[in-house]
Design an enzyme around this catalytic site. Structure first.
Site, PDB file in Angstrom:
ATOM      1  N   ASP A  62      24.829  57.338  55.729  1.00 20.82           N
ATOM      2  CA  ASP A  62      23.578  58.408  55.371  1.00 20.82           C
ATOM      3  C   ASP A  62      22.414  57.959  56.301  1.00 20.82           C
ATOM      4  O   ASP A  62      22.019  56.340  56.087  1.00 20.82           O
ATOM      5  CB  ASP A  62      23.156  58.236  53.911  1.00 20.82           C
ATOM      6  CG  ASP A  62      22.394  59.270  53.538  1.00 20.82           C
ATOM      7  OD1 ASP A  62      21.358  59.702  54.307  1.00 20.82           O
ATOM      8  OD2 ASP A  62      22.042  59.858  52.650  1.00 20.82           O
ATOM      9  N   SER A 141      12.016  70.704  66.832  1.00 24.67           N
ATOM     10  CA  SER A 141      12.105  72.026  66.533  1.00 24.67           C
ATOM     11  C   SER A 141      10.912  72.768  66.855  1.00 24.67           C
ATOM     12  O   SER A 141       9.707  72.213  66.791  1.00 24.67           O
ATOM     13  CB  SER A 141      12.328  72.404  65.254  1.00 24.67           C
ATOM     14  OG  SER A 141      12.434  73.490  64.782  1.00 24.67           O
ATOM     15  N   TYR A 154      11.302  71.018  55.504  1.00 18.17           N
ATOM     16  CA  TYR A 154      11.912  70.964  57.091  1.00 18.17           C
ATOM     17  C   TYR A 154      10.964  70.933  57.849  1.00 18.17           C
ATOM     18  O   TYR A 154      10.821  70.155  58.683  1.00 18.17           O
ATOM     19  CB  TYR A 154      12.862  71.823  57.056  1.00 18.17           C
ATOM     20  CG  TYR A 154      13.574  71.736  58.404  1.00 18.17           C
ATOM     21  CD1 TYR A 154      14.620  70.838  58.804  1.00 18.17           C
ATOM     22  CD2 TYR A 154      13.207  72.522  59.448  1.00 18.17           C
ATOM     23  CE1 TYR A 154      15.228  70.978  60.064  1.00 18.17           C
ATOM     24  CE2 TYR A 154      13.904  72.546  60.710  1.00 18.17           C
ATOM     25  CZ  TYR A 154      14.896  71.722  61.067  1.00 18.17           C
ATOM     26  OH  TYR A 154      15.349  71.511  62.223  1.00 18.17           O
ATOM     27  N   ALA A 156       7.701  70.334  57.646  1.00 22.18           N
ATOM     28  CA  ALA A 156       6.810  69.189  57.447  1.00 22.18           C
ATOM     29  C   ALA A 156       7.615  67.840  58.047  1.00 22.18           C
ATOM     30  O   ALA A 156       6.833  67.157  58.610  1.00 22.18           O
ATOM     31  CB  ALA A 156       6.397  68.870  55.825  1.00 22.18           C
ATOM     32  N   LYS A 158       9.506  67.945  60.468  1.00 20.12           N
ATOM     33  CA  LYS A 158       9.721  68.162  61.932  1.00 20.12           C
ATOM     34  C   LYS A 158       8.228  67.882  62.244  1.00 20.12           C
ATOM     35  O   LYS A 158       8.162  67.369  63.522  1.00 20.12           O
ATOM     36  CB  LYS A 158      10.153  69.335  62.463  1.00 20.12           C
ATOM     37  CG  LYS A 158      11.529  69.496  61.906  1.00 20.12           C
ATOM     38  CD  LYS A 158      12.501  68.695  62.918  1.00 20.12           C
ATOM     39  CE  LYS A 158      14.056  68.957  62.802  1.00 20.12           C
ATOM     40  NZ  LYS A 158      14.865  68.056  63.806  1.00 20.12           N
TER      41      LYS A 158
END
Length: 335
Positions: A62, A141, A154, A156, A158
């Site tokens: 992970d 992104s 997500y 935040a 990126k």
């Protein structure tokens, strides 16, 4: 095509964009360190690498665990030699309004999508700085600049990647470092993300159109790894989102409020299913998701970016025209 035979580490390598990027480098005969959580999919990915002509080591770990990421980097160098390119792709997300997203879910998305990128970057820098050589590619992104509803954790994360990378870039410039650093901002893609992401909405998740195949993203990442620029935007929708945010953020707020709720949900009802937020989802997922019929195989905007020197001054004129067209398109959509 000439074989590069570079040593490359890719996080999130077993599915989606990471799987497509892995295949792209394997065709060059690269020596690949592959990081992801699911051992079975990593083994399948490594076999693909060998069939395509590359070499592979797998690390079922992970990226939220910084120590394990660093150990993986060390083992890659012990077997394959100095890491030439490190590519951070791993991510998770949650589809839900902010008020229905738990603190634990925010923390987990941050740990994987943002801190996983930090951990990979630190592992790469630790080895690249002493020899003053190497390239680090962050997978960003369009949502790093233009947030949308229902994916606040997500978006935040990126955004945070951009802030982190900009700080690091300044430090590398200050140190006169030869290490290259680039961010590739991606559009909506046809990946398994939308089949295994945690979804609290009533209908199945889908990317905001237009949708591109993951190989388009892989081409952009591969190009950026060999021709590093500050940022590389993939797909016209990335240009529209990023430039639109700079020109008319308030207008985009209203557009996203009106269109991005329904735009991220397919017609089919969501069903009870496992998600990959805390544990990987079993199954032979690869690069593609369930949107092959809708997804585009090419991105003219990416081609133009890759050939901007050849395009020359005309690119500036075209960009100005495109921006004018985009503003007009936004205004007309409000009527």
């Amino acid at each position: 095509m000439a074989r590069t035979e570079k040593t490359v580490v890719i996080t999130g390598a077993s599915a989606g964009v990471g799987r497509a990027v892995t295949r792209r480098f394997a065709r060059d005969g690269a020596r690949l360190g592959l990081i992801a959580r699911d051992r079975r999919r990593l083994e399948e990915t490594a076999e693909e690498v060998r069939v395509l002509g590359g070499e592979a080591m797998i690390f079922p770990i992970d990226v939220a665990d910084a120590e394990k990421v660093d150990i993986a980097a060390e083992e890659v160098e012990q077997r394959f030699g100095p890491i030439d390119i490190w590519i951070n792709v791993a991510m998770v997300t949650v589809m839900a309004p902010v008020a229905k997203t738990t603190p634990e879910e925010f923390r987990r998305v941050t740990e994987v999508t943002y801190l996983g990128c930090v951990h990979g970057t630190l592992a790469a820098l630790k080895r690249m700085q002493p020899r003053n050589y190497g390239t680090i590619v962050q997978t960003g992104s369009a949502l790093a600049y233009r947030s949308i509803p229902l994916q606040a954790p997500y978006c935040a994360a990126k955004h945070a990647i951009v802030g982190f990378t900009d700080s690091l870039r300044c430090e590398l410039i200050h140190d006169n470092s030869a290490i290259k650093l680039t961010v590739v901002h991606l559009p909506g893609l046809n990946t398994p993300q939308f089949d295994w992401a945690r979804n609290k909405m009533p209908r199945r998740a889908q990317p905001l159109p237009p949708i591109f195949q993951p190989e388009v993203a892989a081409d952009g990442i591969y190009f950026a790894a060999h021709h590093p620029r500050r940022e590389l935007w993939v797909g016209r929708s990335s240009y529209e989102a990023i430039l639109g945010q700079r020109v008319a953020p308030g207008l985009l707020d209203r557009m996203m409020a009106e269109k991005a709720y329904g735009g991220q949900m397919a017609a089919e009802a969501e069903t009870e299913r496992p998600d990959n937020l805390f544990e990987p989802v079993a199954g032979s997922y690869a690069a593609h998701g369930r949107f092959d019929v809708k997804a585009q195989n090419t991105a003219p905007a990416l081609w133009a970016t890759e050939h901007r020197e050849a395009i020359g001054k005309g690119a500036g004129i075209a960009a100005a025209g495109a921006l004018g067209w985009f503003i007009g398109r936004m205004l007309s959509s409000r009527r």
